[in-house]
Design a protein around this motif. Sequence first.
Motif, PDB file in Angstrom:
ATOM      1  N   UNK A   1     -11.108   0.089-120.033  1.00 24.13           N
ATOM      2  CA  UNK A   1     -11.815  -0.283-121.272  1.00 24.13           C
ATOM      3  C   UNK A   1     -12.076   1.174-122.042  1.00 24.13           C
ATOM      4  N   UNK A   2     -12.712   1.981-121.228  1.00 20.48           N
ATOM      5  CA  UNK A   2     -12.894   3.271-122.017  1.00 20.48           C
ATOM      6  C   UNK A   2     -11.584   3.949-122.536  1.00 20.48           C
ATOM      7  N   UNK A   3     -10.455   3.857-121.462  1.00 23.05           N
ATOM      8  CA  UNK A   3      -9.347   4.462-121.890  1.00 23.05           C
ATOM      9  C   UNK A   3      -8.717   3.907-123.096  1.00 23.05           C
ATOM     10  N   UNK A   4      -8.715   2.683-123.391  1.00 21.10           N
ATOM     11  CA  UNK A   4      -8.201   1.901-124.573  1.00 21.10           C
ATOM     12  C   UNK A   4      -9.120   1.957-125.617  1.00 21.10           C
ATOM     13  N   UNK A   5     -10.213   2.294-125.497  1.00 23.63           N
ATOM     14  CA  UNK A   5     -11.303   2.676-126.440  1.00 23.63           C
ATOM     15  C   UNK A   5     -10.902   4.091-127.124  1.00 23.63           C
ATOM     16  N   UNK A   6     -10.540   4.872-126.311  1.00 22.03           N
ATOM     17  CA  UNK A   6      -9.977   6.046-126.706  1.00 22.03           C
ATOM     18  C   UNK A   6      -8.953   6.114-127.533  1.00 22.03           C
ATOM     19  N   UNK A   7      -7.763   5.408-126.921  1.00 19.53           N
ATOM     20  CA  UNK A   7      -6.633   5.003-127.764  1.00 19.53           C
ATOM     21  C   UNK A   7      -6.720   4.622-129.123  1.00 19.53           C
ATOM     22  N   UNK A   8      -7.544   3.481-129.172  1.00 21.52           N
ATOM     23  CA  UNK A   8      -7.785   2.863-130.378  1.00 21.52           C
ATOM     24  C   UNK A   8      -8.519   3.440-131.453  1.00 21.52           C
ATOM     25  N   UNK A   9      -9.356   4.799-131.160  1.00 23.76           N
ATOM     26  CA  UNK A   9     -10.217   5.625-132.036  1.00 23.76           C
ATOM     27  C   UNK A   9      -9.224   6.681-132.519  1.00 23.76           C
ATOM     28  N   UNK A  10      -8.178   6.998-131.873  1.00 23.17           N
ATOM     29  CA  UNK A  10      -7.254   8.281-132.367  1.00 23.17           C
ATOM     30  C   UNK A  10      -6.008   7.713-133.361  1.00 23.17           C
ATOM     31  N   UNK A  11      -5.900   8.573-134.339  1.00 26.40           N
ATOM     32  CA  UNK A  11      -5.188   8.389-135.450  1.00 26.40           C
ATOM     33  C   UNK A  11      -3.670   8.542-134.885  1.00 26.40           C
ATOM     34  N   UNK A  12      -3.240   9.247-133.876  1.00 28.26           N
ATOM     35  CA  UNK A  12      -1.905   9.246-133.475  1.00 28.26           C
ATOM     36  C   UNK A  12      -1.850   8.716-131.963  1.00 28.26           C
TER      37      UNK A  12
END
Length: 745
Positions: free
Chosen positions: A231-242
């Motif tokens: 969940x934390x990894x996918x949260x990080x991906x979702x917050x990034x512009x790229x």
Amino acid sequence: NGNKYFARGKYREASIMYRSALKKDRRYGEAYYRLGLAEIRLNRFGEAAHALRRAVELLPSNLDAKVRLGELYVMFLTTAQNTKARQEIASELERLIPGIFKLAPGSFDGWRLQGLLAWKLGDREKARVHFEEAQRVQPWDPNVVYSLFQVLEQLNRQEEAEKLAWELISRRKEFGPIYEALYNMHLRRRQIDQAEAVCQARVKNNPKSRAAYFALATHYHTFGPKERSNEVLRQYISLESDQAKARLEAVDYCLQVHDYDNALALLREGLAGLQGNARLTYERRVAGILLDRGNTKEAASYIDGLLRQYPNDPELLSYRSGVHLAEGGRQVGEWVRRLERAARAAPDNPVVRFALGRLYLVSGQEQRASAEFKKAMSLGPNYAAPRVAMAQIHLNNKDNAAALLAASEAVRISPLDRSARWLYAYALQGSGRLQEAHGELKVAADQAPSDPDGWIRLGRFEIQIGDLTSAERSFRACLENSGSAQCTSGLAEVLAMRGQANRSIELLQSEIRKAPQDPELRYALAETLRKSGQHARAMALYQELLNAQPNSARIHVRLGVTYEATGDRGRALSCYRKALELEPDNAEALATAAANLTASGKLSEAIPLYKRLVQIQPENPVFLNNLAYLITESGGDLEQALTYAQRANRLMPSQPDFLDTLGFIYLKKNLPGAALGVYRELVGLHSKHPNYPLFRYRHALAAFQVGQFDLAKREAEAALALNPSSHEAKQLQELLAQIDRKLRQ
């Protein structure tokens, strides 16, 4: 011109310009100072120190030159490989610091360097005082507070350390090292909830920080629940512009923690809708992961399919060569040629360079392998694999300083890569920094508590340093977390070493009742019985194991060692020979057979075995020394024997048996002056050695041969008074008779 290059970040060109200026004026202090700064930026720290030393001499009022030189000395203290080198560096730093205070009374840098010096020399209390002075002069410098935190923890003042860390976090929310240090302190104290709180605070304080998210993901991956990690990894991906880049970063993270399934899932999620080079980038990553996870058949099929679309892709060819190695392929000539062509086509691809280096290494071309690994390191500043490979090469070559540098870079890049951390720990151990090595091994064990390998390495290290209490604790943790038979074996071994052989045997028998067919447990029981002197029971158990595993060289050797302990050298030798039939290059079988033949007086048969051992382990000083001694004793080639003996003494200086071999060869070569120097050292420093009478006899013999008859007589009489063997006593009496005749002439 040099300063202009330096200002533009072109440090190599700046260095050249400063050197040109120094050719015109060797006393140009400013040029030495600027050269030192450029060399630091180029990571050429030895040359930087030389330049800054000259700058300090020529510009005694240049405070920054003194501070920069002091920082280099602290770095050198960290990597020094022996006590003498550390003492010399510490003395240089102790002479330098007063000059800093003279130029700047109460200097922050002066206190900081004094604190670092005291800490590196093991005086933590003095280090604490100095760091607190630096903190008073320049409050909340993050690096000083970080050092003070570590010192307080080592002084068992954890509450003060924690308070200090949270205060720094409130002031410098972005300073990552303090979160990591506080987190690790909680882990060492088994305070898992507090450790989680540190990671959560880091994410809250740094919502854009990749390192913060990955640290929290690591915590959940290690201590659960693992779903939270994803969940934390996918949260990080979702917050990034790229998001495509962030996804690949998350994949890299998964690979560090060996979570191949989630890495593949993330890549396959990202493949949807990708075309062209972007898709190929993801496909390459899938290929690499399939290879890393050890499923060589699936990896080969997948990569071969991609190669049909992209037959000359250098990176795919690199992965395919890795499949060849993973399948046990050792005929690598064709793959070397293919990867050399790939490297010419993609000279700046670090993956290709690393793969080519691996092929060179397997084919025995270590120098060429090292060159490729170094190119891969240069091309991939965040690529851990070639640094791990170089660290292993340096360790194999006993170059602990270089291994330490390569492994520390690998750990910095990939802090969750336990193979990198293990190499870092072993480099620290080789440098004499045992406490730090122990800490790194503990971190590695905590990173994957269900994997027995980390606990076993930690326990083995603790056995080596004589900390059997901690070793018992580590093997019990291993057993509780993984249930592995290897953990039981380690725990049983520690109990036996602590004089609790009966408890060790009871433990193993209890575990065998739960898993009666487990060969590792039965082998461990046989070993425990052997070591406790219960040879008959041990031999019966080894024989049972051999009935089930007749081709186990290891068990044949252990049975031979047990026969040897009962005095039956003939049966022991038969066991060793059987082991060598099964595994001709088995080092333990070769060594035990060679020792057996030597003890039986069969030197001509032992010598070829030691020669083979030296081929297999060319840096093993014991094998080199034993071979040198046997060649000399049997009247063989003394020049060859001397070469082996000198190599043994270089690898392990001042070892008395090795020095004796060297002195013995000098006597045989009729070089009594050289022998006299060796035996003078042996007699002066090793009076408790069991061969001390022999050392004094040979000292007397060397003195006699150079004409120092009074010394020879004193040494021969002293040797006789030490109750030598009957053979040595006879030799001494004959020598005394010769000495008396010379003295009467």
